[in-house]
Design a protein around this motif. Sequence first.
Motif: not given
Length: 538
Positions: A153-176
């Motif tokens: 379910p990771q493909f959406h903006e999440d506060l923990l992901n923002n903190y760990l990887w930067g604002k707006g990060f999702t796993d799509w960034d890795n794929l792109r």
Amino acid sequence: VRKLALAPWSHSTLFNRLSYIPVHLQVALPRPRENPSLNYLISSSHSYSMKGMHSRKSSRRGYSILTYIKILVISILALYAYIICKYVYMDNKADSKAVQVQVQQEDDNSQQHMRGQKLENRSQSGIGGNEPLFAQTQDDHNFLPRVLAVVFPQFHEDLLNNYLWGKGFTDWDNLRKSPLKNRMGYGIPRPTELGYYDYAQVEPRKMQEKLAKEYGIDGFVYHHYWFYDDRHPGPNLHQPLMNMLQDGHPNVPFALHWCASKWTNTWSGQVGPDFVFKEPNVLQKQYFPENDDEGKITEHYNWLKQFFHHDNYIKVDGKPVLMMYQKKPGSFPVLTILKELAIADGFPGLYLTVGLTKPHEHLLDIGDLSQWEDKPQKTNVALSKYKFDKVVSYPNPAAWNEKRSLEVPDWCIGGGTADGRKKKRLPDIAGIISSFDNTPRRNYEEANLWSSDPPEVVVERFRKSLHSATYYEACCFPNEIKVREMKRKEDDDRFILINAMNEWAEGMALEPSDIYGRQFLEAIRDVKKDVLLHKCNL
């Protein structure tokens, strides 16, 4: 008309030949002008009687040649019109028959559509929503196991992901940012029909629902992230699940899969600018309370129960299914308290499973376990540590399953041999990998290319594994068949777990892609139909 044409060409003969014309046509014919001299000749040379039309004493009026030519032309035209009308009638009759056939076909199609619409409406209304599509339409006798797919379910903006990887990060960034091909030259799958979606939005979840119902996926297993630490307590990456409760999509059976592990920095990406490591390579710490004195486990259960009480939540004999990703001894007290809270909440308990790094013992023979560098875990050891209902031979890539498919054991082929009937079902859920290539998350040269083969080879390996696992669950224990027929599908404990519906950055996706299209989905549909059709005849 034919007789008129053959007669000698004289006025009197033409007049006499009129007797061959039917009476109703004679009446309709125009009369010629009076010709006294001709009447005299006719009366002296011939005795002609036209019964019903004139008296013998009445004088005969003559017809001009032009008039008879007109009569001939009119007769020919009438015959021609008759022929044309006949053919038009026959053609219309044929067209009418064709239309009837077409209408019948349309009625049949309409009835099929209505049957499908009834199933869809039944599902949308929540009636029978916990039943998989195949249970509603084909598997009336609870013959097949339930095929479940893991959802990331990771493909959406999440506060923990923002903190760990930067604002707006999702796993799509890795794929792109990943290359189009891996180091062996095989394409890295990318989404086509669903695109790079925001999973918090309803449209991609509706599409997942449509695919699941169309191809026979019996339910989704959502990764569930709950931490007991003070920095990020409670649920994370959970917004799509909360939205599902509100909008109802995807409207398919589902269960939760607690990934109760700490997060480590094994990805190739850079952490966010505000993140500071408190432990080397540890992104998010996990710990488990030993009791519920602070109410943290109750808080966890209160969050879980909104899903447990949902009509679509997967249960076994009334117990909500809660899967554990890995065996974590620290979680055992938490699981025990969660079960107690479930009983207090009106459930018979919880149906707990745990994922183990191991092959399914009946479906994949890997020989002596000690020969492998990464030692497979053992079912009996796990069950001796905690009373799980079943283990999951978790579908992760490993040396022992690379380039291999699951296989039906010899003692089971044909529905079971005499020796096979003595076999007992293992408390083990078969796990199947669709494909695997984690190049998007790893350094190019270090990526695990477990499924680096031509697409048709990868799909066929998946199909064979799924067919073997489905056949095994349906046929290898014939003594259970009668009992299963009396059990509702939603109470059955036979599952197959596919990894994954949408783990795109590891190349595991049943969703349509540019490399595999819909071939994984089609394999699921075809396998289930094949086992239903041929039953236990291999």
